[in-house]
Design a protein around this motif. Structure first.
Motif, PDB file in Angstrom:
ATOM      1  N   ARG A 107      -6.922  15.478 -12.474  1.00 10.73           N
ATOM      2  CA  ARG A 107      -7.540  16.681 -11.920  1.00 10.73           C
ATOM      3  C   ARG A 107      -7.182  17.890 -12.772  1.00 10.73           C
ATOM      4  N   PHE A 114     -12.349   0.904  -6.572  1.00 14.43           N
ATOM      5  CA  PHE A 114     -12.937   1.613  -5.432  1.00 14.43           C
ATOM      6  C   PHE A 114     -13.897   0.649  -4.757  1.00 14.43           C
ATOM      7  N   ARG A 162      -3.722  10.815 -10.477  1.00 20.86           N
ATOM      8  CA  ARG A 162      -4.909  11.633 -10.189  1.00 20.86           C
ATOM      9  C   ARG A 162      -4.612  13.121 -10.273  1.00 20.86           C
ATOM     10  N   CYS A 208     -10.591   5.395 -11.060  1.00 24.65           N
ATOM     11  CA  CYS A 208     -11.614   4.487 -10.533  1.00 24.65           C
ATOM     12  C   CYS A 208     -11.662   3.197 -11.343  1.00 24.65           C
ATOM     13  N   SER A 226     -12.671  11.938  -5.036  1.00 28.59           N
ATOM     14  CA  SER A 226     -11.446  12.018  -4.251  1.00 28.59           C
ATOM     15  C   SER A 226     -11.284  10.754  -3.438  1.00 28.59           C
ATOM     16  N   LEU A 227     -10.046  10.458  -3.086  1.00 29.01           N
ATOM     17  CA  LEU A 227      -9.749   9.224  -2.371  1.00 29.01           C
ATOM     18  C   LEU A 227     -10.221   9.323  -0.927  1.00 29.01           C
ATOM     19  N   ASN A 228     -10.705   8.215  -0.397  1.00 23.09           N
ATOM     20  CA  ASN A 228     -11.013   8.090   1.026  1.00 23.09           C
ATOM     21  C   ASN A 228     -11.996   9.109   1.575  1.00 23.09           C
ATOM     22  N   ARG A 261      -2.012   8.489  -6.682  1.00 22.55           N
ATOM     23  CA  ARG A 261      -2.195   9.923  -6.444  1.00 22.55           C
ATOM     24  C   ARG A 261      -1.505  10.740  -7.521  1.00 22.55           C
ATOM     25  N   ARG A 318       0.811  -1.211   0.000  1.00 24.37           N
ATOM     26  CA  ARG A 318       0.000   0.000   0.000  1.00 24.37           C
ATOM     27  C   ARG A 318       0.849   1.267   0.000  1.00 24.37           C
TER      28      ARG A 318
END
Lengths: 252, 342
Positions: free
Chosen positions: B87, B121, B83, B116, B103-105, B80, B72
């Protein structure tokens, strides 16, 4: 009754190259993996039944074990994998982070809307500060790297060298130890040493005593003493006519 | 164009069901600054594990403690990175439930953007997407004891001393472990059923991500290099086995800092016999690998990035529409199934 659907059974060893995690039990913010690998998980992991990349619509409502497993129940069966030695676990902490520059850890949630902070301080509850319904932080009890499991595979399917198991798709090596024939033992009272899936036992089986490992989706039974026919594979004795959802299907 | 050589193991389009196409990337991750990988919070030791040193002879019996870069800790910064660009090019979608941007989390994945679709997700009631990028814990070649150092941290006040204006002593004094610069981690990344553009996106994320682990705004600089690309119908050996095989090839007593070129030669020797393994159909040669990296870099370049990312995002369009239509039929009410039947 007397016919054995599977002539051969392979004894395989699963060697954990990475820590393996299943959410067998959830206690507060700690997520426990039991020291067993369920046979449904193994069937999916071995690639014998397809599982889609995305679940949508009705598929999100409930799992499809029956639909997936019953079509192959006559060609393939695998027992839940039991640990070879005393099982070693590891604990790990995890926390989730957002991709924003500013964030705040609130009620089990990573809040990222900075403009909500003054509102939150006034005692109001802006949406981004409400508790999250999935874990953002906690501890995981995982099956440690290096653990070995053993299980029996019935049927002639080819097995991959490596599979991925658990929530984090941990790599596990599959070693085929030997192949033996399946012998039918007449009706009688037997003791089974292997782990068994409670849902897969044939309905007519008389169970006398057992230990239960209660995990989703189906409880695992060990040290089963039973009356009925049995299959013998080398030293292993298990109830005869085990197949996927054996108990469930005969109820219908 | 060596990406063509991989065409037998590349998907032509995203499909919802797996089709047994594996692409394996062998990645060398080298720390370029002090780096911190730990799972138990500050002040705790680095993430490490006792494992067999190698796979053959004496090495098989020797147990050493190796540093671990957990899976992880690899995937999070890499996705990220991707992303950031999604973005910037306005390719993140708004979530249908609360209208917030993907957005994550935060319980609001948009379920429609490249990230995604590729990395998956699980949150929310509307379903889940499995990740098609499988990582593994990566291991250091050398034992942890050789490559971990200690640092004392003291945070002084603005007056330059450890005592503030009221002459209270600072408590900000701590000793912490860190991983030395120049430490090598070998890693195996598996991609399942990805298209050519998805491959370019993932390889780009791996090559361009430069910071990992804790306090990554200060430390954690890391360089990633791709040493091999395989196409197959099964998975190839694990990171641990790769590190052990490489350790066997390297032989002789090793010490930090390890020569990068020697290490690369050794690991290439270790993976050379993977091409004969069961199920392997493609192994990119060194020249083809250079081509592939150049191809990825062109697609991520300033001139082409916008059209590349938009094309990739566009490739999911038909799958987005399916989801949208389903929602429409729901809102129309129960009459719709009858219409379909008639």
């Amino acid at each position: 009754m007397s016919t054995i659907p599977f002539q051969q059974a392979k004894l395989i060893e699963l060697y954990c190259l990475e820590p393996v995690f299943f959410a067998s039990r959830e206690l507060s913010d700690t997520y426990y993996t039991e020291g067993v690998i369920g046979n449904y998980a193994l069937t999916y992991a071995l690639g014998l039944v397809n599982s889609p990349y995305r679940l949508q619509g009705q598929a999100t409502g409930r799992p499809t074990y029956k639909e997936d497993l019953q079509p192959i129940a006559r060609d393939f069966y695998i027992l839940p994998a039991s640990p070879l030695d005393k099982i070693a676990f590891r604990f790990e902490r995890f926390n989730a982070l957002s991709d924003a520059y500013w964030y705040s850890m609130t009620n089990n949630r990573v809040a990222t809307a900075r403009e909500d902070l003054p509102l939150q301080r006034q005692g109001k509850k802006p949406n981004s500060f409400r508790p999250s319904n999935f874990p953002q932080t906690g501890k995981l009890r995982m099956i440690e790297r290096g653990n070995r499991f053993q299980t029996l595979v019935f049927g002639n399917s080819q097995l991959p060298d490596y599979i991925r198991l658990g929530k984090f798709m941990s790599k596990v090596k599959v070693n085929i130890l030997n192949e033996s024939s399946v012998n039918l033992l007449p009706e009688g009272e037997y003791q089974s040493q292997h782990y068994l899936n409670a849902t897969d036992l044939p309905q007519q089986l008389e169970t006398l005593a057992f230990d239960l490992i209660s995990i989703p989706p189906a409880p695992i039974i060990k040290n089963l003493r039973f009356r009925g026919c049995a299959w013998q594979i080398d030293e292993t004795i298990i109830p005869a006519d085990l197949h996927f959802c054996g108990r469930g299907s005969s109820n219908e | 164009m060596s990406i063509q050589k991989l065409s037998s193991v590349l998907a032509t389009t995203y499909e919802n069901f797996p089709k047994g196409r594996f692409i394996t990337l062998v990645v060398l991750r080298t720390t370029h600054s002090e780096t911190i990988f730990r799972t138990e919070g500050s002040g705790e030791p680095m993430c490490s594990e006792f494992v067999q040193a190698g796979l053959e002879g004496e090495n098989q019996k020797t147990i050493i403690q190796r540093l671990v870069m957990t899976k992880r800790k690899q995937i999070a910064p890499e996705r990220r990175y991707g992303r950031e660009h999604l973005r910037a090019h306005e390719l993140l979608y708004t979530n249908s439930k609360d209208g917030s941007l993907c957005s994550l989390n935060t319980n609001s994945p948009c379920e429609m953007c490249v990230d995604c679709f590729l990395y998956g997700f699980a949150a929310g009631g509307g379903g889940a997407q499995k990740s098609r990028i499988w990582t593994e814990d990566a291991f250091s070649i050398l034992p942890a004891s050789d490559v971990v150092g200690d640092r004392t941290i003291n945070a002084i006040y603005e007056n330059g001393t450890m005592r503030d204006e009221k002459s209270n002593a600072s408590t900000a004094l701590n000793t912490s472990e860190y991983i030395k610069p120049g430490v090598h981690f070998l890693d195996v990344v598996t991609l399942k059923d990805v298209t050519a553009d998805e491959l370019r996106y993932v390889v780009g994320n791996i090559l361009f991500t430069s910071r990992y682990g804790a306090v990554s705004s200060r430390v954690g600089r890391m360089e990633n290099q791709i040493l091999g690309v395989f196409g197959s119908i099964t998975e190839l050996p694990s990171s641990l086995e790769l590190v052990q095989a490489t350790y066997d090839v390297l032989g002789k007593p090793l010490e930090h800092p390890l020569n990068s070129n020697q290490l690369i030669t050794a690991s290439q020797q270790a993976i050379a016999n993977w091409r004969n393994r069961r199920g392997v159909s493609v192994h990119l040669s060194e020249a083809e690998l250079v081509n592939l990296i150049a191809d990825v870099e062109t697609h991520w370049s300033e001139a082409e990035r916008d059209s590349f990312l938009k094309r990739l995002s566009q490739s999911y369009e038909s799958f987005r529409q399916v989801a949208a239509e389903k929602k429409k039929t729901k809102s129309k009410g129960k009459n719709t199934p009858v219409e379909v039947e008639s």
